[in-house]
Write a protein that holds these residues in place. Structure first.
Motif, mmCIF file in Angstrom:
data_model
loop_
_atom_site.group_PDB
_atom_site.id
_atom_site.type_symbol
_atom_site.label_atom_id
_atom_site.label_comp_id
_atom_site.label_asym_id
_atom_site.label_seq_id
_atom_site.Cartn_x
_atom_site.Cartn_y
_atom_site.Cartn_z
ATOM 1 N N MET A 45 0.680 -1.356 -0.279
ATOM 2 C CA MET A 45 -0.039 -0.022 0.020
ATOM 3 C C MET A 45 0.908 0.919 -0.023
ATOM 4 N N LYS A 46 0.547 2.524 -1.000
ATOM 5 C CA LYS A 46 1.523 3.154 -0.485
ATOM 6 C C LYS A 46 0.801 4.388 0.383
ATOM 7 N N LYS A 47 1.977 4.642 0.527
ATOM 8 C CA LYS A 47 2.431 5.805 2.253
ATOM 9 C C LYS A 47 1.182 6.619 1.773
ATOM 10 N N ILE A 48 0.166 6.746 3.320
ATOM 11 C CA ILE A 48 -0.826 8.084 3.208
ATOM 12 C C ILE A 48 0.077 9.060 3.770
ATOM 13 N N PRO A 49 -0.196 10.691 3.313
ATOM 14 C CA PRO A 49 0.653 11.576 3.523
ATOM 15 C C PRO A 49 -0.122 11.810 4.997
ATOM 16 N N GLN A 50 0.440 12.861 5.562
ATOM 17 C CA GLN A 50 0.315 13.127 7.167
ATOM 18 C C GLN A 50 -0.439 15.239 6.704
ATOM 19 N N ILE A 51 -1.726 14.763 6.176
ATOM 20 C CA ILE A 51 -1.992 16.472 6.016
ATOM 21 C C ILE A 51 -3.022 16.897 7.349
ATOM 22 N N SER A 52 -2.494 18.126 7.415
ATOM 23 C CA SER A 52 -3.343 18.943 8.954
ATOM 24 C C SER A 52 -4.444 18.910 8.368
ATOM 25 N N GLU A 53 -4.745 19.347 9.737
ATOM 26 C CA GLU A 53 -6.604 19.818 9.808
ATOM 27 C C GLU A 53 -7.252 20.462 9.431
ATOM 28 N N ALA A 54 -6.190 21.538 8.822
ATOM 29 C CA ALA A 54 -6.998 22.951 6.964
ATOM 30 C C ALA A 54 -7.033 22.230 5.993
ATOM 31 N N GLU A 55 -6.228 21.401 5.948
ATOM 32 C CA GLU A 55 -5.994 20.208 4.651
ATOM 33 C C GLU A 55 -6.748 19.187 4.603
ATOM 34 N N PHE A 56 -7.573 18.743 5.491
ATOM 35 C CA PHE A 56 -8.305 18.508 5.231
ATOM 36 C C PHE A 56 -9.166 18.922 5.284
ATOM 37 N N GLU A 57 -9.649 19.700 5.561
ATOM 38 C CA GLU A 57 -11.139 20.443 5.374
ATOM 39 C C GLU A 57 -11.626 20.520 3.842
ATOM 40 N N VAL A 58 -10.108 21.216 2.816
ATOM 41 C CA VAL A 58 -10.111 20.719 1.497
ATOM 42 C C VAL A 58 -10.315 19.884 0.975
ATOM 43 N N ASP B 133 -10.891 7.113 3.016
ATOM 44 C CA ASP B 133 -11.520 5.361 3.770
ATOM 45 C C ASP B 133 -9.790 5.114 4.593
ATOM 46 N N ASP B 134 -9.152 5.113 3.180
ATOM 47 C CA ASP B 134 -7.765 4.808 3.505
ATOM 48 C C ASP B 134 -7.144 5.278 4.530
ATOM 49 N N TYR B 135 -7.413 7.177 4.370
ATOM 50 C CA TYR B 135 -7.027 8.304 5.345
ATOM 51 C C TYR B 135 -7.701 8.429 6.476
ATOM 52 N N ILE B 136 -8.280 7.501 6.695
ATOM 53 C CA ILE B 136 -9.693 7.506 8.063
ATOM 54 C C ILE B 136 -8.871 6.270 9.137
ATOM 55 N N ASP B 137 -8.593 5.177 7.823
ATOM 56 C CA ASP B 137 -8.547 4.195 8.937
ATOM 57 C C ASP B 137 -7.659 4.405 9.287
ATOM 58 N N MET B 138 -5.629 5.084 9.049
ATOM 59 C CA MET B 138 -4.570 5.357 9.023
ATOM 60 C C MET B 138 -4.784 6.619 10.499
#
Length: 126
Positions: free
Chosen positions: A1-14, A75-80
């Motif tokens: 599985m490809k590495k999932i990047p870290q996303i800030s709270e603001a970026e998560f809104e986008v 789904d992958d991001y939320i799981d991570m």
């Protein structure tokens, strides 16, 4: 599985807008976010550029528009993030989290009933 990047709270809104409405133009993203955020269009564009550099989204150019699509599945991001949360605060186990909520009276009767129903459904499915 490809590495999932870290996303800030603001970026998560986008990302939520991109996940929900992709493919989506820059202007449409700005329009959606302007309903709930006071961010300038330039700030939103900067976050989209960061998300692309992180490998979370990609764009294609259509005429004068940039059209964005997610690379990272929601789904992958939320799981991570869920796993990270459990590891950080509850030794990696859901049991520790639920125990903490029970011991600190954070679960209502309704919450307990819903958890029992979820567990019963899971038990039926195997």
């Amino acid at each position: 599985m490809k590495k999932i990047p870290q996303i800030s709270e603001a970026e998560f809104e986008v990302m939520k807008i991109i996940w929900d409405y992709h493919p989506i133009s820059t202007n449409e993203i700005i329009e959606h976010l302007s309903k709930t955020k006071t961010w300038s269009p330039k700030t939103i564009q900067t976050m989209m550029i960061r998300l692309e550099k992180k490998g979370a989204v990609k764009h294609k150019k259509e005429s004068r528009l940039y059209i964005y699509s997610p690379i990272v599945r929601k789904d992958d991001y939320i799981d991570m993030e869920s796993r990270n949360f459990l590891n950080r605060f509850y030794c990696g186990t859901i049991q520790s989290m639920v125990t903490s909520f029970i011991e600190n009276d954070k679960l209502s009767e309704k919450d307990i009933k819903e958890l029992k129903e979820l567990l019963a459904q899971k038990d039926k499915r195997g």
